[in-house]
Write an enzyme that holds these catalytic residues in place. Structure first.
Site, mmCIF file in Angstrom:
data_model
loop_
_atom_site.group_PDB
_atom_site.id
_atom_site.type_symbol
_atom_site.label_atom_id
_atom_site.label_comp_id
_atom_site.label_asym_id
_atom_site.label_seq_id
_atom_site.Cartn_x
_atom_site.Cartn_y
_atom_site.Cartn_z
ATOM 1 N N ALA A 352 66.297 -48.552 -99.500
ATOM 2 C CA ALA A 352 64.960 -49.166 -99.449
ATOM 3 C C ALA A 352 64.489 -49.401 -98.020
ATOM 4 O O ALA A 352 63.714 -50.315 -97.764
ATOM 5 C CB ALA A 352 64.929 -50.468 -100.238
ATOM 6 N N LYS A 355 64.311 -44.113 -95.640
ATOM 7 C CA LYS A 355 65.005 -42.946 -95.095
ATOM 8 C C LYS A 355 64.454 -41.643 -95.676
ATOM 9 O O LYS A 355 64.164 -40.699 -94.934
ATOM 10 C CB LYS A 355 66.507 -43.054 -95.377
ATOM 11 C CG LYS A 355 67.204 -44.205 -94.693
ATOM 12 C CD LYS A 355 68.705 -44.176 -94.929
ATOM 13 C CE LYS A 355 69.078 -44.205 -96.398
ATOM 14 N NZ LYS A 355 68.591 -45.425 -97.099
ATOM 15 N N PHE A 357 61.609 -41.068 -97.172
ATOM 16 C CA PHE A 357 60.225 -40.874 -96.736
ATOM 17 C C PHE A 357 60.201 -40.308 -95.318
ATOM 18 O O PHE A 357 59.464 -39.361 -95.027
ATOM 19 C CB PHE A 357 59.473 -42.196 -96.804
ATOM 20 C CG PHE A 357 58.058 -42.126 -96.317
ATOM 21 C CD1 PHE A 357 57.035 -41.766 -97.176
ATOM 22 C CD2 PHE A 357 57.745 -42.415 -94.997
ATOM 23 C CE1 PHE A 357 55.723 -41.691 -96.727
ATOM 24 C CE2 PHE A 357 56.442 -42.344 -94.542
ATOM 25 C CZ PHE A 357 55.427 -41.982 -95.412
ATOM 26 N N ASP A 431 70.064 -36.459 -95.554
ATOM 27 C CA ASP A 431 69.480 -37.706 -96.037
ATOM 28 C C ASP A 431 70.455 -38.445 -96.949
ATOM 29 O O ASP A 431 70.685 -38.040 -98.089
ATOM 30 C CB ASP A 431 68.176 -37.373 -96.777
ATOM 31 C CG ASP A 431 67.473 -38.598 -97.328
ATOM 32 O OD1 ASP A 431 67.835 -39.720 -96.933
ATOM 33 O OD2 ASP A 431 66.554 -38.419 -98.150
ATOM 34 N N CYS A 460 65.186 -52.321 -90.942
ATOM 35 C CA CYS A 460 63.994 -53.084 -91.310
ATOM 36 C C CYS A 460 64.407 -54.498 -91.673
ATOM 37 O O CYS A 460 65.304 -54.702 -92.506
ATOM 38 C CB CYS A 460 63.270 -52.425 -92.487
ATOM 39 S SG CYS A 460 61.806 -53.332 -93.031
ATOM 40 N N ILE A 474 62.070 -48.160 -107.983
ATOM 41 C CA ILE A 474 62.249 -48.258 -109.430
ATOM 42 C C ILE A 474 61.181 -47.434 -110.143
ATOM 43 O O ILE A 474 61.447 -46.819 -111.179
ATOM 44 C CB ILE A 474 62.195 -49.731 -109.889
ATOM 45 C CG1 ILE A 474 63.209 -50.570 -109.110
ATOM 46 C CG2 ILE A 474 62.467 -49.842 -111.377
ATOM 47 C CD1 ILE A 474 64.619 -50.048 -109.140
ATOM 48 N N ARG A 496 72.952 -53.037 -106.077
ATOM 49 C CA ARG A 496 73.396 -51.860 -105.328
ATOM 50 C C ARG A 496 73.215 -52.094 -103.832
ATOM 51 O O ARG A 496 74.112 -51.786 -103.030
ATOM 52 C CB ARG A 496 72.596 -50.619 -105.754
ATOM 53 C CG ARG A 496 73.011 -49.366 -105.008
ATOM 54 C CD ARG A 496 72.000 -48.234 -105.143
ATOM 55 N NE ARG A 496 71.816 -47.780 -106.505
ATOM 56 C CZ ARG A 496 71.176 -46.651 -106.829
ATOM 57 N NH1 ARG A 496 70.678 -45.876 -105.866
ATOM 58 N NH2 ARG A 496 71.016 -46.304 -108.094
ATOM 59 N N HIS A 558 31.974 -27.575 -91.017
ATOM 60 C CA HIS A 558 30.585 -27.804 -90.637
ATOM 61 C C HIS A 558 29.665 -27.240 -91.721
ATOM 62 O O HIS A 558 30.071 -26.417 -92.558
ATOM 63 C CB HIS A 558 30.302 -27.109 -89.306
ATOM 64 C CG HIS A 558 30.676 -25.649 -89.325
ATOM 65 N ND1 HIS A 558 29.886 -24.677 -89.901
ATOM 66 C CD2 HIS A 558 31.785 -25.007 -88.866
ATOM 67 C CE1 HIS A 558 30.467 -23.500 -89.789
ATOM 68 N NE2 HIS A 558 31.627 -23.666 -89.168
ATOM 69 N N GLU A 630 37.012 -23.650 -83.188
ATOM 70 C CA GLU A 630 37.437 -22.546 -84.046
ATOM 71 C C GLU A 630 38.373 -21.609 -83.296
ATOM 72 O O GLU A 630 38.383 -21.573 -82.055
ATOM 73 C CB GLU A 630 36.200 -21.785 -84.548
ATOM 74 C CG GLU A 630 36.485 -20.581 -85.435
ATOM 75 C CD GLU A 630 37.213 -20.923 -86.738
ATOM 76 O OE1 GLU A 630 38.363 -21.401 -86.649
ATOM 77 O OE2 GLU A 630 36.651 -20.695 -87.818
#
Length: 744
Positions: A352, A355, A357, A431, A460, A474, A496, A558, A630
């Site tokens: 949570a 990681k 993401f 990951d 965090c 969840i 967990r 445009h 462009e």
């Protein structure tokens, strides 16, 4: 208030019971199967909802083509609210369709009981079901007042501080010509978006990671050994993940553990580098990264024959890129050790913490730059091997069977990543929690002499963000797809998390990047140790500028130009009458869509057709980017494709064969455009307010490919129609896309 109450009902740090704050509650329901004549509503008890009378039900607003939302503000200690969802037909003579089952109860910002699906019985006893989500955030009265004031006020122009490419148009009341107002709600102009991309919020990020190599064509592993120590349900449910076979059909081959588990000493280097902003000559902010002790070493001089052999070996590991990326890749390949030709970014952190993401976002960025990058998620390996029924006990450090099973799948994922690199892969994103030194030492030993490892640790300390991530987990994770009791899933995940916290060891070894409280975008720290090279530097710079603040990014071409009418390439023509009409409609759209967004901005290229398209938009600062011009057609500028085919047949055929890499004579290729757009992407990632980008077809193809995670080879074929707005909603759950067709 019960164990299921939201985090927002807890006392604040100062001990007050939230007396100074309110709960902003958002009820969401998927509606991908709702017929066009049925609209989702909510009705229920007074005083919050309104009435149990279906005729007075509150309509849910379309958040996207697949989601409807009803949001409101309540006190943290609000009375229990009971309500139901219903589908209301547009024909008033047709009865409403109320969801099946008991009333829903909302207490303290949390839905109580089994509340993850809403079931409706349509005509002919057809049952449809939609997922239901709820989110509750504490907001202060000041924030509420600010939002209301922004809604009520018209944005007044501010003075320009001498910057020539930034302007703010006058108030609409003083504009010379009236806007072409949109007759109906914005939803009327919404058109179907392409099928959800890999980066869509509807797709769980880990599910897009690589599949195990030992997964056979039939979808099964070799061998079979599923631990029975910690399943939530005693019976084998045989549930599949993303169409994969059930766990009982799967077996797996794991490398010899005797070659893996032996840990070695920690790296001696402990120098920690710091990042500091510096000012470049052109006034743009940059980032200085002190190289420290990890600078590449020069290899011994090679004979001509050995040099040719070496270049053949590294050809497949070069990025499909141009400009700075290609030049840097050549330098890194020639000057660095052999193992540095392949880079493994190994995620570290508690559950949570964002990681997956971060891994998905970094994978998308590196792929877009042209680096062959893959995302290996150990959780996906575990689910394919052992199923989705593992309880918190499976993740205990004193559960030897669980530890062995988790180590096996981690080793398998690492073996797969290294094997892919040896076939030419460049960057692997590994990951997993990797929360102990033993696990990280195992990975470093497996990678020794094969690839360079950089640990990316996410830390965090904001409990609000952690709680939000838990609830998103969840809702989205396949680990809880069978858990119908949302709060029971939350409790299991917290257990967990507690198991991981008991044994967590911060990274202090090897090369690493630490992101400390960076996820909110409100500051934080980033530490780097033993980091050098072009690509690691780009990764650090990207991570410094990313955050999770939700905001929309609007992409549009445009208005139709005179060269569009004539079929000519490039040029700098004015817009046609049709283009002028679109400019007015676009201004009306922006006024409606971004009315309350005081910090929004309009970005254009330096070409007059984009500036003329933006000219009717008032009240927002406008910024010109030469990078948004462009694609440069070089000597073909101003020609039609028929003229190119007739006068330059070789160029015409070369472009037809490979539009991605083809470079116009004295002009640009799509890869060149991507390289000059990298600062634009970084700035879009850094922005916390909405941005409207008015640019050109090739440029918008490249920008859209980044957000939609489309392969480089597809960029030249991406459809980018005129007079259409693509809204990209960026946030913690991924990317949502809407499309609005304002005119043909």
């Amino acid at each position: 208030m019960g164990s299921g109450a939201s985090k927002n009902t807890e006392e604040d740090d100062d001990g007050s019971n939230g007396g100074g704050g309110q709960l902003y509650v958002s009820l969401k329901m998927e509606n991908s199967k709702v017929e066009g004549e049925l609209t989702p509503h909510v009705y229920g008890s007074l005083p919050l909802i309104g009435s149990w009378d279906p005729s007075k039900a509150l309509p849910m607003q379309r958040e996207s083509a697949l989601m409807s939302e009803l949001s409101f503000v309540v006190p943290p200690d609000h009375e229990t609210l009971d309500f139901k969802f219903l589908l209301k037909p547009k024909n008033r003579n047709t009865p409403c369709i109320v969801e099946e089952g008991e009333n829903r109860l909302l207490t303290g910002g949390s839905l109580q009981g089994d509340a993850r699906l809403a079931l409706f019985r349509l005509e002919g006893d057809v049952i449809v079901e939609f997922r239901v989500f709820i989110n509750a955030d504490r907001v202060s009265p000041i924030d509420l007042a600010t939002s209301w004031r922004a809604y009520r006020e018209n944005l007044q122009p501010s003075t320009v501080r001498g910057i020539p490419d930034v302007s703010i148009n006058p108030d609409p009341k003083s504009a010379e010509c009236p806007l072409e107002s949109l007759e109906l709600d914005l939803a009327h102009y919404e058109v179907p978006a392409p099928a959800p991309s890999a980066n869509s919020y509807l797709v769980y990020a880990a599910d897009n990671a690589e599949n195990p190599r030992s997964l056979s064509a039939s979808g099964s592993f070799r061998n079979d050994s599923t631990p029975k120590a910690a399943q939530r349900n005693s019976e084998d449910s045989g549930v599949t993940v993303d169409g994969s076979p059930s766990a009982k059909e799967m077996t797996i081959v794991v490398p010899d553990s005797s070659n893996i588990y032996s840990a070695f000493g920690e790296a001696e280097s402990k120098s920690v580098e710091t990042l500091s902003p510096f000012q470049q000559k052109d006034g743009q902010k940059g980032l200085f990264v002190d190289r420290g002790v990890g600078s590449p070493r020069l290899v011994k001089s090679l004979s001509a024959s050995s040099f040719l052999i070496d270049t053949k070996q590294i050809k497949n590991s070069m990025p499909a890129a141009a400009g700075a990326v290609a030049a840097a890749a050549v330098a890194d390949q020639m000057l660095g050790p052999k193992e540095d030709r392949h880079l493994a970014i190994v995620l570290v952190g508690l559950p949570a913490r964002g990681k997956t993401f971060t891994a998905a976002k970094l994978t998308r960025y590196l792929r877009w730059l042209g680096h062959d990058t893959k995302h290996f998620n150990v959780g996906k390996y575990r689910r394919l091997k052992h199923g989705v029924n593992m309880s918190a006990d499976f993740f205990r450090a004193d559960n030897p069977e669980g530890v062995e099973a988790r180590t096996e799948v981690a080793a398998l994922a690492m073996e797969d990543m290294i094997a892919w690199m040896q076939e030419g892969g460049q960057v692997g994103i590994f990951d997993a929690t990797n929360s102990t030194r033993v696990r990280r030492n195992m990975l470093m030993k497996m990678a020794e002499g094969k690839c360079k490892i950089i640990f990316l640790e996410t830390l965090c300390n904001d409990e609000r963000i952690i709680e939000r991530n838990i609830r998103l987990k969840i809702q989205q994770s396949p680990d809880y797809s069978e858990e119908m009791d949302f709060e029971a899933g939350v409790r299991d995940f917290r257990d967990r998390l507690a198991n991981y916290e008991k044994v967590y060891e911060p990274v202090e070894e090897g090369s690493y990047i630490k992101m400390i409280d960076m996820v909110s975008g409100n500051g934080g720290q980033i530490q780097v140790n033993n980091i050098s090279g072009y690509l690691p530097g780009r990764i650090v710079f990207f991570l410094v500028n990313t955050h999770l603040t939700p905001r929309p990014i609007l992409l549009t071409r445009h208005g139709e130009s005179m060269d569009n009418v004539r079929g000519r390439i490039g040029g700098d023509s004015v817009i046609s009458d049709s283009g002028k009409l679109y400019a007015k409609k676009l201004a009306s759209f922006v006024e409606k869509r971004l009315k309350s967004e005081k910090a929004a901005s309009i970005w254009t290229s330096t070409l007059q057709r984009t500036n003329l398209t933006a000219s009717s938009i008032v009240g927002f600062p406008k910024v010109q980017w030469r990078a948004l011009d462009e694609i440069n057609a070089g000597v073909c500028d101003g020609m039609t494709y028929e003229e190119v085919k007739k006068n330059m047949p070789e160029e015409y055929e070369s472009r037809k064969k490979d539009k991605l890499r083809y470079r116009y004579p004295r002009g640009e290729s799509y890869l060149d455009v991507i390289q000059r757009l990298e600062p634009v992407i970084i700035e879009l990632e850094r922005q916390r307010a909405p941005v409207v980008v008015i640019s050109h077809q090739a440029v918008l193809r490249a920008l859209y490919a980044y957000f939609a995670d489309r392969p480089l080879k597809e960029i030249p074929q991406i459809e980018m129609p005129l007079h259409t707005i693509i809204e990209i909603q960026m946030g913690v759950s991924g990317v949502q896309e809407k499309r609005y067709k304002l005119m043909d």
